[in-house]
Design a protein around this motif. Structure first.
Motif, PDB file in Angstrom:
ATOM      1  N   THR A 111       4.926  -0.325  -5.766  1.00 17.42           N
ATOM      2  CA  THR A 111       5.069  -0.847  -7.129  1.00 17.42           C
ATOM      3  C   THR A 111       3.919  -1.777  -7.465  1.00 17.42           C
ATOM      4  OG1 THR A 111       7.482  -0.663  -7.054  1.00 17.42           O
ATOM      5  CG2 THR A 111       6.558  -2.186  -8.677  1.00 17.42           C
ATOM      6  N   VAL A 112       3.610  -2.678  -6.548  1.00 17.39           N
ATOM      7  CA  VAL A 112       2.494  -3.612  -6.772  1.00 17.39           C
ATOM      8  C   VAL A 112       1.182  -2.843  -6.877  1.00 17.39           C
ATOM      9  CG1 VAL A 112       1.138  -5.481  -5.733  1.00 17.39           C
ATOM     10  CG2 VAL A 112       3.634  -5.595  -5.728  1.00 17.39           C
ATOM     11  N   THR A 113       0.991  -1.881  -5.992  1.00 21.48           N
ATOM     12  CA  THR A 113      -0.249  -1.098  -6.001  1.00 21.48           C
ATOM     13  C   THR A 113      -0.418  -0.352  -7.322  1.00 21.48           C
ATOM     14  OG1 THR A 113      -0.119  -0.833  -3.601  1.00 21.48           O
ATOM     15  CG2 THR A 113      -1.546   0.686  -4.771  1.00 21.48           C
ATOM     16  N   GLN A 114       0.687   0.168  -7.861  1.00 21.82           N
ATOM     17  CA  GLN A 114       0.605   0.945  -9.102  1.00 21.82           C
ATOM     18  C   GLN A 114       0.526   0.084 -10.359  1.00 21.82           C
ATOM     19  OE1 GLN A 114       4.028   3.555  -8.968  1.00 21.82           O
ATOM     20  NE2 GLN A 114       2.877   5.158  -7.920  1.00 21.82           N
ATOM     21  N   LEU A 115       1.188  -1.073 -10.349  1.00 22.92           N
ATOM     22  CA  LEU A 115       1.338  -1.825 -11.597  1.00 22.92           C
ATOM     23  C   LEU A 115       0.544  -3.124 -11.682  1.00 22.92           C
ATOM     24  CD1 LEU A 115       5.178  -1.387 -12.203  1.00 22.92           C
ATOM     25  CD2 LEU A 115       3.294  -0.036 -13.140  1.00 22.92           C
ATOM     26  N   SER A 116       0.175  -3.692 -10.561  1.00 21.79           N
ATOM     27  CA  SER A 116      -0.504  -4.986 -10.608  1.00 21.79           C
ATOM     28  C   SER A 116      -1.948  -4.831 -11.077  1.00 21.79           C
ATOM     29  CB  SER A 116      -0.488  -5.639  -9.221  1.00 21.79           C
ATOM     30  OG  SER A 116      -1.169  -6.878  -9.271  1.00 21.79           O
ATOM     31  N   THR A 117      -2.368  -5.788 -11.865  1.00 19.03           N
ATOM     32  CA  THR A 117      -3.771  -5.814 -12.281  1.00 19.03           C
ATOM     33  C   THR A 117      -4.610  -6.646 -11.320  1.00 19.03           C
ATOM     34  OG1 THR A 117      -3.318  -7.713 -13.716  1.00 19.03           O
ATOM     35  CG2 THR A 117      -3.180  -5.518 -14.718  1.00 19.03           C
ATOM     36  N   SER A 118      -3.954  -7.283 -10.371  1.00 20.77           N
ATOM     37  CA  SER A 118      -4.653  -8.125  -9.406  1.00 20.77           C
ATOM     38  C   SER A 118      -5.196  -7.284  -8.254  1.00 20.77           C
ATOM     39  CB  SER A 118      -3.705  -9.199  -8.846  1.00 20.77           C
ATOM     40  OG  SER A 118      -4.263  -9.811  -7.710  1.00 20.77           O
ATOM     41  N   ARG A 119      -6.487  -7.276  -8.113  1.00 21.24           N
ATOM     42  CA  ARG A 119      -7.128  -6.548  -7.001  1.00 21.24           C
ATOM     43  C   ARG A 119      -6.691  -7.141  -5.663  1.00 21.24           C
ATOM     44  NH1 ARG A 119      -8.526  -2.199  -4.918  1.00 21.24           N
ATOM     45  NH2 ARG A 119     -10.478  -2.121  -3.794  1.00 21.24           N
ATOM     46  N   GLN A 120      -6.511  -8.455  -5.618  1.00 25.28           N
ATOM     47  CA  GLN A 120      -6.062  -9.137  -4.400  1.00 25.28           C
ATOM     48  C   GLN A 120      -4.685  -8.629  -3.965  1.00 25.28           C
ATOM     49  OE1 GLN A 120      -7.619 -11.376  -2.456  1.00 25.28           O
ATOM     50  NE2 GLN A 120      -5.888 -11.901  -1.154  1.00 25.28           N
ATOM     51  N   ASP A 121      -3.736  -8.557  -4.913  1.00 30.66           N
ATOM     52  CA  ASP A 121      -2.396  -8.055  -4.600  1.00 30.66           C
ATOM     53  C   ASP A 121      -2.459  -6.628  -4.090  1.00 30.66           C
ATOM     54  OD1 ASP A 121      -1.252 -10.444  -5.379  1.00 30.66           O
ATOM     55  OD2 ASP A 121      -0.462  -9.680  -7.288  1.00 30.66           O
ATOM     56  N   GLN A 122      -3.265  -5.803  -4.721  1.00 32.48           N
ATOM     57  CA  GLN A 122      -3.381  -4.412  -4.312  1.00 32.48           C
ATOM     58  C   GLN A 122      -3.961  -4.297  -2.899  1.00 32.48           C
ATOM     59  OE1 GLN A 122      -5.578  -2.485  -7.438  1.00 32.48           O
ATOM     60  NE2 GLN A 122      -3.884  -2.642  -8.881  1.00 32.48           N
ATOM     61  N   MET A 123      -4.956  -5.100  -2.594  1.00 34.09           N
ATOM     62  CA  MET A 123      -5.554  -5.074  -1.253  1.00 34.09           C
ATOM     63  C   MET A 123      -4.556  -5.519  -0.189  1.00 34.09           C
ATOM     64  SD  MET A 123      -9.451  -6.384  -2.130  1.00 34.09           S
ATOM     65  CE  MET A 123      -9.556  -7.272  -0.633  1.00 34.09           C
ATOM     66  N   VAL A 124      -3.781  -6.560  -0.490  1.00 34.86           N
ATOM     67  CA  VAL A 124      -2.777  -7.056   0.459  1.00 34.86           C
ATOM     68  C   VAL A 124      -1.728  -5.978   0.719  1.00 34.86           C
ATOM     69  CG1 VAL A 124      -0.913  -8.740   0.722  1.00 34.86           C
ATOM     70  CG2 VAL A 124      -3.151  -9.502  -0.041  1.00 34.86           C
ATOM     71  N   MET A 125      -1.291  -5.290  -0.336  1.00 33.25           N
ATOM     72  CA  MET A 125      -0.280  -4.252  -0.163  1.00 33.25           C
ATOM     73  C   MET A 125      -0.832  -3.040   0.587  1.00 33.25           C
ATOM     74  SD  MET A 125       2.665  -5.365  -1.208  1.00 33.25           S
ATOM     75  CE  MET A 125       2.107  -6.649  -0.109  1.00 33.25           C
ATOM     76  N   ASN A 126      -2.116  -2.745   0.386  1.00 35.95           N
ATOM     77  CA  ASN A 126      -2.733  -1.663   1.162  1.00 35.95           C
ATOM     78  C   ASN A 126      -2.764  -2.012   2.644  1.00 35.95           C
ATOM     79  OD1 ASN A 126      -3.180   0.132  -0.956  1.00 35.95           O
ATOM     80  ND2 ASN A 126      -5.139  -0.792  -1.471  1.00 35.95           N
ATOM     81  N   LYS A 127      -3.004  -3.280   2.969  1.00 34.96           N
ATOM     82  CA  LYS A 127      -2.972  -3.715   4.374  1.00 34.96           C
ATOM     83  C   LYS A 127      -1.568  -3.569   4.952  1.00 34.96           C
ATOM     84  CE  LYS A 127      -6.771  -6.995   4.065  1.00 34.96           C
ATOM     85  NZ  LYS A 127      -7.169  -8.397   4.084  1.00 34.96           N
ATOM     86  N   LEU A 128      -0.571  -3.930   4.167  1.00 30.03           N
ATOM     87  CA  LEU A 128       0.811  -3.804   4.615  1.00 30.03           C
ATOM     88  C   LEU A 128       1.163  -2.335   4.851  1.00 30.03           C
ATOM     89  CD1 LEU A 128       3.537  -5.126   5.224  1.00 30.03           C
ATOM     90  CD2 LEU A 128       4.048  -4.980   2.797  1.00 30.03           C
ATOM     91  N   GLU A 129       0.763  -1.468   3.926  1.00 33.57           N
ATOM     92  CA  GLU A 129       1.008  -0.035   4.110  1.00 33.57           C
ATOM     93  C   GLU A 129       0.340   0.480   5.381  1.00 33.57           C
ATOM     94  OE1 GLU A 129       0.252   2.566   0.790  1.00 33.57           O
ATOM     95  OE2 GLU A 129       1.229   1.196  -0.605  1.00 33.57           O
ATOM     96  N   THR A 130      -0.848  -0.011   5.682  1.00 36.84           N
ATOM     97  CA  THR A 130      -1.547   0.400   6.899  1.00 36.84           C
ATOM     98  C   THR A 130      -0.764  -0.008   8.140  1.00 36.84           C
ATOM     99  OG1 THR A 130      -3.696   0.266   5.797  1.00 36.84           O
ATOM    100  CG2 THR A 130      -3.700   0.180   8.205  1.00 36.84           C
TER     101      THR A 130
END
Length: 157
Positions: free
Chosen positions: A99-118
């Protein structure tokens, strides 16, 4: 050689604090469902609890120990219940991450969630992540259709 027992784990990971944090994040999201920073925190909190629970389940299966360090003969249902709870937490963790990856405009939030997915991918494999992405895409499509119907209804009025 200094070895830690399972009863020492509580000093490393305060599961009660994680549960309280989870409740607080859920309460905040009830008021403000679009708070992506809260979703990031909830996702990490759920991940930590799932890892903790998986560790307890593994200890029970492998050592016949309870979470307090006492010797027990666990029933298969105890381990399966813990495994199912950890799986549910990981699923919800990933749902928030996507949800954060799809909807957030924050690049920081998206990067953090990508790390969590990894991390989840390393621990659980790609199947769980794929399932979460498919589910999130379905939810986003349903939401988009609802918004479009609402806009169409308001234009017709």
């Amino acid at each position: 050689m200094n070895t830690a027992s399972i009863s020492d784990v509580s000093a490393i990971c305060d599961i009660d604090a994680l549960r309280q944090a989870e409740k607080s994040y859920r309460d905040l999201l009830e008021v403000e469902p679009g708070a992506m920073d809260v979703r990031v925190d909830l996702a990490w909190c759920l991940f930590m609890q799932a890892v903790h629970m998986a560790g307890q389940e593994s200890a029970i299966r492998n050592n016949g120990l309870s979470s307090t360090g006492n010797s027990v003969w666990p029933t298969p249902s105890t381990a399966l219940t813990m495994q199912a709870q950890a799986q549910m937490m990981l699923n919800e963790c990933l749902q928030n991450a996507v949800t954060v990856t799809q909807l957030s405009t924050s690049r920081q939030d998206q990067m953090v969630m990508n790390k969590l997915e990894t991390l989840v991918k390393l621990a659980c494999g790609e199947k769980l992540i794929s399932s979460a992405r498919i589910n999130a895409s379905r939810i986003l499509a349903d939401l988009t259709q609802a918004v479009m119907r609402s806009d169409q209804d308001s234009c017709e009025s």
